[in-house]
Design a protein around this motif. Structure first.
Motif, PDB file in Angstrom:
ATOM      1  N   THR A 259       0.548  19.418 -64.731  1.00 20.01           N
ATOM      2  CA  THR A 259       1.506  18.705 -63.880  1.00 20.01           C
ATOM      3  C   THR A 259       2.514  17.967 -64.739  1.00 20.01           C
ATOM      4  O   THR A 259       3.723  18.013 -64.482  1.00 20.01           O
ATOM      5  CB  THR A 259       0.764  17.723 -62.951  1.00 20.01           C
ATOM      6  N   ARG A 260       2.041  17.302 -65.771  1.00 21.10           N
ATOM      7  CA  ARG A 260       2.955  16.594 -66.702  1.00 21.10           C
ATOM      8  C   ARG A 260       3.885  17.575 -67.406  1.00 21.10           C
ATOM      9  O   ARG A 260       5.078  17.317 -67.549  1.00 21.10           O
ATOM     10  CB  ARG A 260       2.149  15.797 -67.719  1.00 21.10           C
ATOM     11  N   LEU A 261       3.331  18.696 -67.858  1.00 18.41           N
ATOM     12  CA  LEU A 261       4.135  19.721 -68.534  1.00 18.41           C
ATOM     13  C   LEU A 261       5.258  20.205 -67.619  1.00 18.41           C
ATOM     14  O   LEU A 261       6.418  20.293 -68.041  1.00 18.41           O
ATOM     15  CB  LEU A 261       3.243  20.904 -68.935  1.00 18.41           C
ATOM     16  N   MET A 262       4.923  20.500 -66.371  1.00 13.77           N
ATOM     17  CA  MET A 262       5.927  20.986 -65.429  1.00 13.77           C
ATOM     18  C   MET A 262       7.013  19.938 -65.204  1.00 13.77           C
ATOM     19  O   MET A 262       8.199  20.273 -65.153  1.00 13.77           O
ATOM     20  CB  MET A 262       5.265  21.376 -64.111  1.00 13.77           C
ATOM     21  N   GLY A 263       6.629  18.681 -65.103  1.00 15.05           N
ATOM     22  CA  GLY A 263       7.611  17.615 -64.937  1.00 15.05           C
ATOM     23  C   GLY A 263       8.489  17.459 -66.162  1.00 15.05           C
ATOM     24  O   GLY A 263       9.709  17.349 -66.059  1.00 15.05           O
ATOM     25  N   ASP A 264       7.866  17.461 -67.333  1.00 14.04           N
ATOM     26  CA  ASP A 264       8.618  17.291 -68.586  1.00 14.04           C
ATOM     27  C   ASP A 264       9.630  18.413 -68.796  1.00 14.04           C
ATOM     28  O   ASP A 264      10.740  18.182 -69.273  1.00 14.04           O
ATOM     29  CB  ASP A 264       7.670  17.245 -69.783  1.00 14.04           C
ATOM     30  N   LEU A 265       9.228  19.644 -68.450  1.00 15.76           N
ATOM     31  CA  LEU A 265      10.087  20.807 -68.689  1.00 15.76           C
ATOM     32  C   LEU A 265      10.946  21.186 -67.490  1.00 15.76           C
ATOM     33  O   LEU A 265      11.746  22.110 -67.574  1.00 15.76           O
ATOM     34  CB  LEU A 265       9.227  22.008 -69.094  1.00 15.76           C
ATOM     35  N   GLN A 266      10.770  20.475 -66.382  1.00 19.01           N
ATOM     36  CA  GLN A 266      11.494  20.748 -65.138  1.00 19.01           C
ATOM     37  C   GLN A 266      11.315  22.201 -64.698  1.00 19.01           C
ATOM     38  O   GLN A 266      12.266  22.909 -64.401  1.00 19.01           O
ATOM     39  CB  GLN A 266      12.980  20.421 -65.263  1.00 19.01           C
ATOM     40  N   ILE A 267      10.047  22.635 -64.673  1.00 20.43           N
ATOM     41  CA  ILE A 267       9.746  23.984 -64.203  1.00 20.43           C
ATOM     42  C   ILE A 267       8.824  23.908 -62.995  1.00 20.43           C
ATOM     43  O   ILE A 267       7.976  23.036 -62.898  1.00 20.43           O
ATOM     44  CB  ILE A 267       9.151  24.879 -65.312  1.00 20.43           C
ATOM     45  N   ARG A 268       9.016  24.841 -62.082  1.00 27.86           N
ATOM     46  CA  ARG A 268       8.276  24.832 -60.823  1.00 27.86           C
ATOM     47  C   ARG A 268       7.065  25.759 -60.802  1.00 27.86           C
ATOM     48  O   ARG A 268       6.221  25.660 -59.929  1.00 27.86           O
ATOM     49  CB  ARG A 268       9.214  25.234 -59.677  1.00 27.86           C
ATOM     50  N   ARG A 269       6.995  26.683 -61.749  1.00 28.62           N
ATOM     51  CA  ARG A 269       5.913  27.659 -61.779  1.00 28.62           C
ATOM     52  C   ARG A 269       5.495  27.908 -63.221  1.00 28.62           C
ATOM     53  O   ARG A 269       6.345  27.996 -64.110  1.00 28.62           O
ATOM     54  CB  ARG A 269       6.366  28.988 -61.177  1.00 28.62           C
TER      55      ARG A 269
ATOM     56  N   GLY B  32      -3.211  34.471 -63.272  1.00 34.37           N
ATOM     57  CA  GLY B  32      -2.683  33.807 -62.093  1.00 34.37           C
ATOM     58  C   GLY B  32      -1.400  33.076 -62.381  1.00 34.37           C
ATOM     59  O   GLY B  32      -0.778  33.244 -63.433  1.00 34.37           O
ATOM     60  N   ILE B  33      -1.030  32.258 -61.418  1.00 32.28           N
ATOM     61  CA  ILE B  33       0.162  31.430 -61.550  1.00 32.28           C
ATOM     62  C   ILE B  33      -0.098  30.133 -60.807  1.00 32.28           C
ATOM     63  O   ILE B  33      -0.809  30.114 -59.805  1.00 32.28           O
ATOM     64  CB  ILE B  33       1.412  32.161 -61.012  1.00 32.28           C
ATOM     65  N   VAL B  34       0.423  29.054 -61.331  1.00 33.30           N
ATOM     66  CA  VAL B  34       0.326  27.778 -60.629  1.00 33.30           C
ATOM     67  C   VAL B  34       1.751  27.317 -60.347  1.00 33.30           C
ATOM     68  O   VAL B  34       2.623  27.368 -61.217  1.00 33.30           O
ATOM     69  CB  VAL B  34      -0.482  26.722 -61.427  1.00 33.30           C
ATOM     70  N   ALA B  35       1.974  26.948 -59.101  1.00 36.01           N
ATOM     71  CA  ALA B  35       3.297  26.529 -58.658  1.00 36.01           C
ATOM     72  C   ALA B  35       3.243  25.093 -58.168  1.00 36.01           C
ATOM     73  O   ALA B  35       2.163  24.558 -57.874  1.00 36.01           O
ATOM     74  CB  ALA B  35       3.791  27.444 -57.541  1.00 36.01           C
ATOM     75  N   LEU B  36       4.400  24.508 -58.076  1.00 31.75           N
ATOM     76  CA  LEU B  36       4.496  23.141 -57.576  1.00 31.75           C
ATOM     77  C   LEU B  36       3.816  23.023 -56.220  1.00 31.75           C
ATOM     78  O   LEU B  36       3.134  22.047 -55.938  1.00 31.75           O
ATOM     79  CB  LEU B  36       5.974  22.735 -57.493  1.00 31.75           C
ATOM     80  N   GLY B  37       3.956  24.039 -55.380  1.00 29.94           N
ATOM     81  CA  GLY B  37       3.311  24.030 -54.075  1.00 29.94           C
ATOM     82  C   GLY B  37       1.797  23.978 -54.175  1.00 29.94           C
ATOM     83  O   GLY B  37       1.133  23.331 -53.361  1.00 29.94           O
ATOM     84  N   ASP B  38       1.216  24.670 -55.173  1.00 27.46           N
ATOM     85  CA  ASP B  38      -0.234  24.604 -55.375  1.00 27.46           C
ATOM     86  C   ASP B  38      -0.658  23.177 -55.709  1.00 27.46           C
ATOM     87  O   ASP B  38      -1.672  22.685 -55.206  1.00 27.46           O
ATOM     88  CB  ASP B  38      -0.672  25.529 -56.518  1.00 27.46           C
ATOM     89  N   LEU B  39       0.129  22.530 -56.550  1.00 30.13           N
ATOM     90  CA  LEU B  39      -0.177  21.148 -56.917  1.00 30.13           C
ATOM     91  C   LEU B  39      -0.073  20.229 -55.711  1.00 30.13           C
ATOM     92  O   LEU B  39      -0.918  19.372 -55.493  1.00 30.13           O
ATOM     93  CB  LEU B  39       0.772  20.663 -58.020  1.00 30.13           C
ATOM     94  N   ALA B  40       0.966  20.444 -54.912  1.00 29.55           N
ATOM     95  CA  ALA B  40       1.202  19.570 -53.761  1.00 29.55           C
ATOM     96  C   ALA B  40       0.109  19.705 -52.709  1.00 29.55           C
ATOM     97  O   ALA B  40      -0.257  18.721 -52.068  1.00 29.55           O
ATOM     98  CB  ALA B  40       2.566  19.866 -53.143  1.00 29.55           C
ATOM     99  N   THR B  41      -0.428  20.906 -52.546  1.00 28.55           N
ATOM    100  CA  THR B  41      -1.411  21.103 -51.481  1.00 28.55           C
ATOM    101  C   THR B  41      -2.853  20.963 -51.945  1.00 28.55           C
ATOM    102  O   THR B  41      -3.718  20.618 -51.143  1.00 28.55           O
ATOM    103  CB  THR B  41      -1.250  22.493 -50.822  1.00 28.55           C
ATOM    104  N   ASP B  42      -3.130  21.209 -53.235  1.00 28.93           N
ATOM    105  CA  ASP B  42      -4.522  21.243 -53.682  1.00 28.93           C
ATOM    106  C   ASP B  42      -4.910  20.180 -54.704  1.00 28.93           C
ATOM    107  O   ASP B  42      -6.093  19.892 -54.847  1.00 28.93           O
ATOM    108  CB  ASP B  42      -4.847  22.616 -54.281  1.00 28.93           C
ATOM    109  N   ALA B  43      -3.953  19.645 -55.445  1.00 31.14           N
ATOM    110  CA  ALA B  43      -4.298  18.657 -56.469  1.00 31.14           C
ATOM    111  C   ALA B  43      -4.672  17.337 -55.815  1.00 31.14           C
ATOM    112  O   ALA B  43      -4.174  16.986 -54.750  1.00 31.14           O
ATOM    113  CB  ALA B  43      -3.133  18.472 -57.436  1.00 31.14           C
ATOM    114  N   LYS B  44      -5.543  16.602 -56.463  1.00 31.21           N
ATOM    115  CA  LYS B  44      -6.047  15.355 -55.898  1.00 31.21           C
ATOM    116  C   LYS B  44      -5.251  14.122 -56.350  1.00 31.21           C
ATOM    117  O   LYS B  44      -5.372  13.071 -55.777  1.00 31.21           O
ATOM    118  CB  LYS B  44      -7.514  15.155 -56.286  1.00 31.21           C
TER     119      LYS B  44
END
Length: 144
Positions: free
Chosen positions: A89-99, A111-123
């Motif tokens: 999550t930090r990496l995606m924020g730092d690099l401004q990437i969504r997937r 697989g792939i992890v997307a911002l949507g996966d984080l929004a719906t499944d991360a705690k």
């Protein structure tokens, strides 16, 4: 929580020698904006709808002749299945990437992890919110 717990496992891919037209059709068919580029099971790049627009269409490249390898992002950022969700999550924020593509210990795409996966499944809602905030911050043009 580990990335393997929230990632999407069924991932469509393209090959480096596919045309960008066939890649764009696949993006349309599966309603995605990014496809991992694989040589066999090995991740060699990623192709985004933005790559096609900025690197191919704006340059006037013919979609039936231009190969994915000509416009893809080589050496993409990726993560491992056993990486902590908070770190990715930090990496995606730092690099401004969504997937982010996900690979196993043998560096094979799993697989792939997307911002949507984080929004719906991360705690960790605060971390996801912070990443979304940083990803959504407009970047400066790369032209002078």
């Amino acid at each position: 929580m580990k990335i393997r717990d929230i990632m999407t496992r069924q991932v469509e891919v393209v090959r480096p020698d596919d045309t960008i037209r066939s890649a764009a059709r696949k993006m349309d068919q599966f309603n995605v904006g990014m496809l991992p580029v694989c040589d066999g099971q090995t991740l060699v790049g990623v192709l985004t709808d933005r790559d096609i627009t900025v690197r191919a269409t704006s340059a006037g490249l013919a979609p039936d002749q231009c190969k994915v390898s000509e416009v893809m992002t080589a050496e993409p950022r990726y993560c491992y299945e056993d990486d902590a969700v908070i770190e990715v999550t930090r990496l995606m924020g730092d690099l401004q990437i969504r997937r982010v593509p996900v690979v196993d210990a043998n560096d094979r795409l799993t697989g792939i992890v997307a911002l949507g996966d984080l929004a719906t499944d991360a705690k960790d809602d605060a971390a996801v919110g912070d990443a979304l905030d940083r990803i959504s911050t407009p970047s400066e043009p790369d032209r002078t």
